[in-house]
Design an enzyme around this catalytic site. Structure first.
Site, PDB file in Angstrom:
ATOM      1  CG  HIS A 163      33.913  37.742  36.885  1.00 10.74           C
ATOM      2  ND1 HIS A 163      32.742  37.424  37.601  1.00 10.74           N
ATOM      3  CD2 HIS A 163      34.857  37.956  37.831  1.00 10.74           C
ATOM      4  CE1 HIS A 163      32.852  37.662  38.643  1.00 10.74           C
ATOM      5  NE2 HIS A 163      34.021  37.951  39.060  1.00 10.74           N
TER       6      HIS A 163
ATOM      7  CB  CYS B  80      33.665  40.732  41.799  1.00 15.55           C
ATOM      8  SG  CYS B  80      34.260  39.135  42.282  1.00 15.55           S
TER       9      CYS B  80
ATOM     10  CG  HIS C 281      38.540  39.704  39.284  1.00 13.32           C
ATOM     11  ND1 HIS C 281      37.846  40.596  38.844  1.00 13.32           N
ATOM     12  CD2 HIS C 281      38.081  38.648  39.923  1.00 13.32           C
ATOM     13  CE1 HIS C 281      36.483  40.329  39.601  1.00 13.32           C
ATOM     14  NE2 HIS C 281      36.888  39.062  40.042  1.00 13.32           N
TER      15      HIS C 281
ATOM     16  CG  HIS D  12      36.745  34.242  40.671  1.00 12.53           C
ATOM     17  ND1 HIS D  12      36.869  34.287  41.960  1.00 12.53           N
ATOM     18  CD2 HIS D  12      35.947  35.423  40.304  1.00 12.53           C
ATOM     19  CE1 HIS D  12      36.240  35.598  42.269  1.00 12.53           C
ATOM     20  NE2 HIS D  12      35.827  35.983  41.227  1.00 12.53           N
TER      21      HIS D  12
ATOM     22  CG  ASP E  67      39.335  26.030  31.109  1.00 10.64           C
ATOM     23  OD1 ASP E  67      39.475  26.595  32.156  1.00 10.64           O
ATOM     24  OD2 ASP E  67      39.941  25.219  30.696  1.00 10.64           O
ATOM     25  CG  HIS E  68      42.326  28.961  30.520  1.00 10.89           C
ATOM     26  ND1 HIS E  68      41.803  27.914  31.285  1.00 10.89           N
ATOM     27  CD2 HIS E  68      43.507  29.394  31.440  1.00 10.89           C
ATOM     28  CE1 HIS E  68      42.738  27.593  32.013  1.00 10.89           C
ATOM     29  NE2 HIS E  68      43.899  28.282  32.083  1.00 10.89           N
TER      30      HIS E  68
ATOM     31  CD  GLU F  42      32.907  34.540  42.390  1.00 13.40           C
ATOM     32  OE1 GLU F  42      32.230  34.811  41.370  1.00 13.40           O
ATOM     33  OE2 GLU F  42      32.974  34.989  43.727  1.00 13.40           O
TER      34      GLU F  42
HETATM   35 NI    NI Z   1      35.164  38.097  40.901  1.00 13.57          NI
END
Ligand code: NI
Length: 139
Positions: free
Chosen positions: A14, A33, A39, A41, A79-80, A126
């Site tokens: 995200h 972020c 990047h 999580h 997911d992914h 997170e």
């Molecule tokens: Ni982040």
């Protein structure tokens, strides 16, 4: 009333940012972020539903059914994936964990109700130290 919680894990990329702000302003408000090159999580999702066990069954929701709903409606879609660009229910929203919790609530609520149960809480971690909870309250 009995509360049942299912845990699922997913990884997603995200970026938290506003398009109308500079990278510097986004960094100032959203921190790391807001990295323009994305990047990821490793998120942990906890879905809690509630209901009264039927006398003849001893439960109110089949947990494998609950697991399937969460997999089909949420995990398969995120997911992914990139939360900003690939996830239909996050389009047009800032990709915070807060907004993700609200979006997941809205996706799951009708499906849980079809099973005769009530969605009680969405919790998302997170990081090990930060988690967000949503109970469906507007304010
Ligand atoms: Ni982040």
């Amino acid at each position: 009333m009995i509360y049942v919680t299912r845990r699922e894990r997913f990884s997603a990329a995200h970026r938290m940012y506003r398009e109308d702000w500079t990278d510097e302003k986004n960094l100032e408000v959203f921190g790391k972020c807001s990295n323009p090159n994305w990047h990821g999580h490793n998120y942990v999702l906890f879905v809690t539903v509630k209901g009264n066990p039927a006398k003849e069954l001893g439960f109110f929701i089949n947990i494998s059914k609950l697991k399937q709903i969460i997999k089909d409606r949420i995990i398969e879609k995120i997911d992914h994936k990139n939360l900003n660009t690939e996830v239909s229910f996050m389009q047009g929203k800032i990709a915070t964990t807060e907004n993700l919790a609200i979006a997941i609530w809205n996706e799951l609520k009708p499906e849980i109700e079809k099973e005769g149960a009530t969605l009680h809480r969405i919790r998302i971690s997170e990081t090990e130290n930060n988690s967000i909870e949503y109970y469906g309250e507007e304010y």
